[in-house]
Design an enzyme around this catalytic site. Sequence first.
Site, mmCIF file in Angstrom:
data_model
loop_
_atom_site.group_PDB
_atom_site.id
_atom_site.type_symbol
_atom_site.label_atom_id
_atom_site.label_comp_id
_atom_site.label_asym_id
_atom_site.label_seq_id
_atom_site.Cartn_x
_atom_site.Cartn_y
_atom_site.Cartn_z
ATOM 1 C CG ASN A 39 -7.387 -2.387 -6.426
ATOM 2 O OD1 ASN A 39 -6.457 -3.162 -6.229
ATOM 3 N ND2 ASN A 39 -7.703 -1.437 -5.549
ATOM 4 C CG ASP A 97 -2.121 0.852 1.092
ATOM 5 O OD1 ASP A 97 -2.312 1.463 0.017
ATOM 6 O OD2 ASP A 97 -2.898 0.941 2.064
HETATM 7 C C1 FPP Z 1 -1.761 0.145 -3.478
HETATM 8 O O1 FPP Z 1 -1.321 1.470 -3.479
HETATM 9 C C2 FPP Z 1 -1.212 -0.602 -4.614
HETATM 10 C C3 FPP Z 1 -1.954 -1.200 -5.598
HETATM 11 C C4 FPP Z 1 -3.412 -1.171 -5.628
HETATM 12 C C5 FPP Z 1 -1.323 -1.897 -6.721
HETATM 13 C C6 FPP Z 1 -0.127 -2.703 -6.410
HETATM 14 C C7 FPP Z 1 0.608 -3.005 -7.637
HETATM 15 C C8 FPP Z 1 1.955 -3.051 -7.760
HETATM 16 C C9 FPP Z 1 2.883 -2.862 -6.640
HETATM 17 C C10 FPP Z 1 2.598 -3.264 -9.069
HETATM 18 C C11 FPP Z 1 2.029 -4.293 -9.968
HETATM 19 C C12 FPP Z 1 2.110 -5.661 -9.472
HETATM 20 C C13 FPP Z 1 2.237 -6.774 -10.228
HETATM 21 C C14 FPP Z 1 2.133 -8.097 -9.605
HETATM 22 C C15 FPP Z 1 2.529 -6.782 -11.661
HETATM 23 P P1 FPP Z 1 -2.392 2.602 -3.642
HETATM 24 O O2 FPP Z 1 -2.524 2.909 -5.078
HETATM 25 O O3 FPP Z 1 -3.663 2.204 -2.967
HETATM 26 O O4 FPP Z 1 -1.710 3.786 -2.875
HETATM 27 P P2 FPP Z 1 -2.423 4.957 -2.048
HETATM 28 O O5 FPP Z 1 -3.197 4.296 -0.950
HETATM 29 O O6 FPP Z 1 -1.284 5.762 -1.559
HETATM 30 O O7 FPP Z 1 -3.285 5.698 -3.024
#
Ligand code: FPP
Length: 237
Positions: A64, A16
């Site tokens: 998501n 996260d």
């Molecule tokens: C959460 O941060 C992260 C995600 C929803 C996506 C995670 C994906 C990756 C790390 C890369 C891709 C992975 C693969 C397996 C190819 P957020 O966007 O919720 O952050 P925030 O809470 O700060 O907005």
Amino acid sequence: MAEMRNIPQHIAVIMDGNGRWAKLRGKKRNEGHIAGMEALQRTVYNAASAGVKYLTVYAFSTENWGRPQEEVDALMELVCKGVEMHAPELKKQGVSVRTIGDKSRFSEKVRGALDRIEAFTAGGELMTLVLALNYSSRSEIVATMQELARKAAAGEIKAEEIDEKMISSSLYTAGIPDPDLIIRTSGEYRLSNFLMWQASYAEFYFTDVLWPDFNDEELQKAIDAFSARDRRYGLVK
Ligand code: FPP
């Protein structure tokens, strides 16, 4: 003499903070996800070097899909590019990739990339990297209950035969041991529909570090914290 550490066999991570990491730097959210992907790459090899056998990461939840289309598209692109780009090294190192979640909602391109990397890296014995994609714990439990109900209706199983073992071996995570340690980055303290059945006896580790900044030092801190815990599984020692 080196101190004996208890290394978790299975670490699961709620990655996260990509969006906040990007915002802090005046970058677009997608750039945060790209940096998040690099953090994932580091963590795969750091975890494997530490002796971890299973690493599960929450890469895309069923919730998501509700993000802006541009961000969903960028994440799908990142999944495709990421698996294609890293497949040779993962195979070379002996990391096998598995996915959990309902892949049917993904485009053919994304499904194809995931199926290819699973087949290509199958049998790798160093560590299993489990990608949770279009995953949520409740939808996993619903799918599993439907499957078991179908089997019962067809007379393949009896209702009384349904026990914890049968449920565990019918979930997406069949054959994967329960996580010993669940890490969540970015200062959030929630499970967010992740591995709820499997997390029954997991230890939790929360850190304020944003996922793109997660590195070996942070992983070692999480493992040290785990190692110092006294896991009693409801028993008295
Ligand atoms: C959460 O941060 C992260 C995600 C929803 C996506 C995670 C994906 C990756 C790390 C890369 C891709 C992975 C693969 C397996 C190819 P957020 O966007 O919720 O952050 P925030 O809470 O700060 O907005």
